[in-house]
Design a protein around this motif. Structure first.
Motif, short mmCIF file in Angstrom:
data_model
loop_
_atom_site.label_atom_id
_atom_site.label_comp_id
_atom_site.label_asym_id
_atom_site.label_seq_id
_atom_site.Cartn_x
_atom_site.Cartn_y
_atom_site.Cartn_z
N ARG A 105 -31.73 -0.46 -6.75
CA ARG A 105 -31.15 -0.16 -5.45
C ARG A 105 -31.43 -1.34 -4.52
NH1 ARG A 105 -34.60 4.82 -2.94
NH2 ARG A 105 -33.61 4.15 -1.01
N THR A 106 -30.57 -1.53 -3.53
CA THR A 106 -30.67 -2.73 -2.70
C THR A 106 -31.72 -2.61 -1.60
OG1 THR A 106 -28.88 -1.90 -1.28
CG2 THR A 106 -28.26 -3.35 -3.12
N ASP A 107 -32.11 -1.39 -1.25
CA ASP A 107 -33.06 -1.22 -0.15
C ASP A 107 -34.39 -0.71 -0.67
OD1 ASP A 107 -33.99 -1.32 2.40
OD2 ASP A 107 -32.68 0.24 3.20
N THR A 108 -35.38 -0.65 0.23
CA THR A 108 -36.70 -0.17 -0.13
C THR A 108 -36.72 1.36 -0.12
OG1 THR A 108 -37.38 -0.29 2.19
CG2 THR A 108 -37.84 -2.20 0.80
N MET A 109 -37.70 1.91 -0.83
CA MET A 109 -37.82 3.37 -0.90
C MET A 109 -38.36 3.94 0.42
SD MET A 109 -39.92 5.59 -3.77
CE MET A 109 -39.14 4.64 -5.08
N LEU A 119 -32.00 -13.49 3.99
CA LEU A 119 -31.84 -13.21 2.56
C LEU A 119 -31.68 -11.72 2.38
CD1 LEU A 119 -34.66 -15.44 0.98
CD2 LEU A 119 -32.23 -15.99 1.19
N ALA A 120 -31.20 -11.32 1.21
CA ALA A 120 -31.11 -9.90 0.89
C ALA A 120 -32.52 -9.31 0.76
CB ALA A 120 -30.32 -9.69 -0.40
N THR A 121 -32.64 -8.02 1.02
CA THR A 121 -33.94 -7.36 1.07
C THR A 121 -34.80 -7.66 -0.15
OG1 THR A 121 -33.06 -5.56 2.42
CG2 THR A 121 -35.09 -5.11 1.20
N LYS A 122 -34.20 -7.58 -1.34
CA LYS A 122 -34.99 -7.72 -2.57
C LYS A 122 -34.73 -9.04 -3.30
CE LYS A 122 -35.63 -2.82 -3.55
NZ LYS A 122 -35.35 -1.73 -4.50
N ASP A 123 -34.25 -10.03 -2.58
CA ASP A 123 -34.15 -11.35 -3.20
C ASP A 123 -35.55 -11.81 -3.61
OD1 ASP A 123 -31.45 -11.84 -3.22
OD2 ASP A 123 -31.43 -12.94 -1.32
N LEU A 138 -36.14 -19.36 -2.21
CA LEU A 138 -35.33 -18.46 -3.03
C LEU A 138 -35.33 -18.97 -4.46
CD1 LEU A 138 -33.39 -15.98 -2.99
CD2 LEU A 138 -31.52 -17.61 -2.60
N LEU A 139 -35.64 -18.11 -5.42
CA LEU A 139 -35.71 -18.55 -6.81
C LEU A 139 -34.39 -19.15 -7.28
CD1 LEU A 139 -37.82 -15.92 -8.79
CD2 LEU A 139 -38.54 -18.03 -7.67
N LEU A 225 -40.83 -10.26 -3.38
CA LEU A 225 -39.51 -9.90 -2.88
C LEU A 225 -39.47 -10.27 -1.40
CD1 LEU A 225 -38.98 -6.41 -4.58
CD2 LEU A 225 -38.28 -8.66 -5.39
N TRP A 226 -38.30 -10.67 -0.94
CA TRP A 226 -38.17 -11.20 0.41
C TRP A 226 -38.70 -10.24 1.48
CZ3 TRP A 226 -38.28 -15.05 3.41
CH2 TRP A 226 -37.69 -15.05 4.67
N PHE A 227 -38.40 -8.95 1.37
CA PHE A 227 -38.84 -8.03 2.41
C PHE A 227 -40.36 -7.99 2.50
CE2 PHE A 227 -39.33 -5.06 -1.13
CZ PHE A 227 -40.43 -4.30 -0.75
N GLY A 228 -41.04 -8.06 1.34
CA GLY A 228 -42.49 -8.00 1.35
C GLY A 228 -43.11 -9.26 1.92
#
Length: 241
Positions: A105-109, A119-123, A138-139, A225-228
């Protein structure tokens, strides 16, 4: 990856089951203090506010085949834990694997207070922080250039991404400027410096091929991951190709 030494004493850590900013909190089994995963700092419990920070250790993300070729006597953790059966340890691509739905999924739980839409949330990013100056790569960008000379927090470094199967590694470069070399017969990736001297990549250092005593140590890094990464380092710089 952190050292588990606290004031010179080795300590065991475990997963608390708690989250902060949708990232896990660890706990140490001696004092049951909760620790931030990203910062390696105690945040709740007897050691909170002590100023202790776990040492970040260099790590190498690679394929099993490449690792085994270099380290044929290596040992691996058994999946016979006595808690879960071996059949539950499925590959991440298997729809029956743990957290398959979350990974896809693209977003966090759970909510994350600080976000950044560059960047996207989980890039997936490669994170470095020196002298309180964080920088993320970015990898997908690093895969486009196998050798990247850069400076983070005043520290001159080179990021090497040997191939698609191995993750990036950062090394000190001092005053050197490196360019891509070639793979040797045994698959070792070589760099070439400004003087035309070749350097061999290893897990813990770049090694001068003409003088093995000249070594440029590998630097600590984080795969995230980018969001973290952004949640804990909102003042981060983001590499732009």
């Amino acid at each position: 990856m952190y050292s588990t030494e606290i004031k010179g004493e080795a300590t065991e850590f475990g997963t608390s089951g708690f989250l902060y900013q949708s990232n896990k909190l660890m706990y140490d089994r001696k004092t049951e203090t909760l620790w931030h995963k990203f910062r390696g700092e105690p945040v709740v419990g007897p050691l909170a506010g002590s100023g202790i920070q776990l040492e970040v250790l260099p790590n190498a993300l690679t394929t099993w085949g490449a690792w085994l070729a270099d380290h044929p006597d290596t040992t691996v953790l058994s999946n016979d834990t006595g808690v879960y059966t071996a059949e539950t340890d499925r590959p991440e691509a298997d729809s029956k694997s743990f957290y398959f739905s979350y990974r896809n999924r693209t977003d966090t739980m759970f909510p994350v207070a600080q976000r950044d839409e560059r960047l996207a949330t989980k890039d997936q990013v490669f994170g470095l922080i020196f002298n309180d100056s964080p920088k993320a790569y970015l990898l997908a960008d690093l895969a486009q250039s196998r050798v990247l000379n850069d400076t983070v927090g005043g520290l001159s470094l080179v990021i090497v991404t040997p191939d698609q199967g191995a993750g990036p590694r950062a090394y000190k470069r001092d005053s050197h400027v490196f360019r891509e070399g070639a793979l040797t017969v045994n698959g070792t990736f070589m760099l070439v410096d400004e003087s035309g001297v070749t350097w061999r990549t290893a897990e813990n250092a770049l090694i001068n091929s003409e003088d093995n005593t000249q070594r440029l140590n590998q630097l600590s890094s984080r795969d995230a991951l980018w969001f973290g990464w952004f949640a804990f380092y909102p003042h981060t710089e983001l590499f732009s190709p």
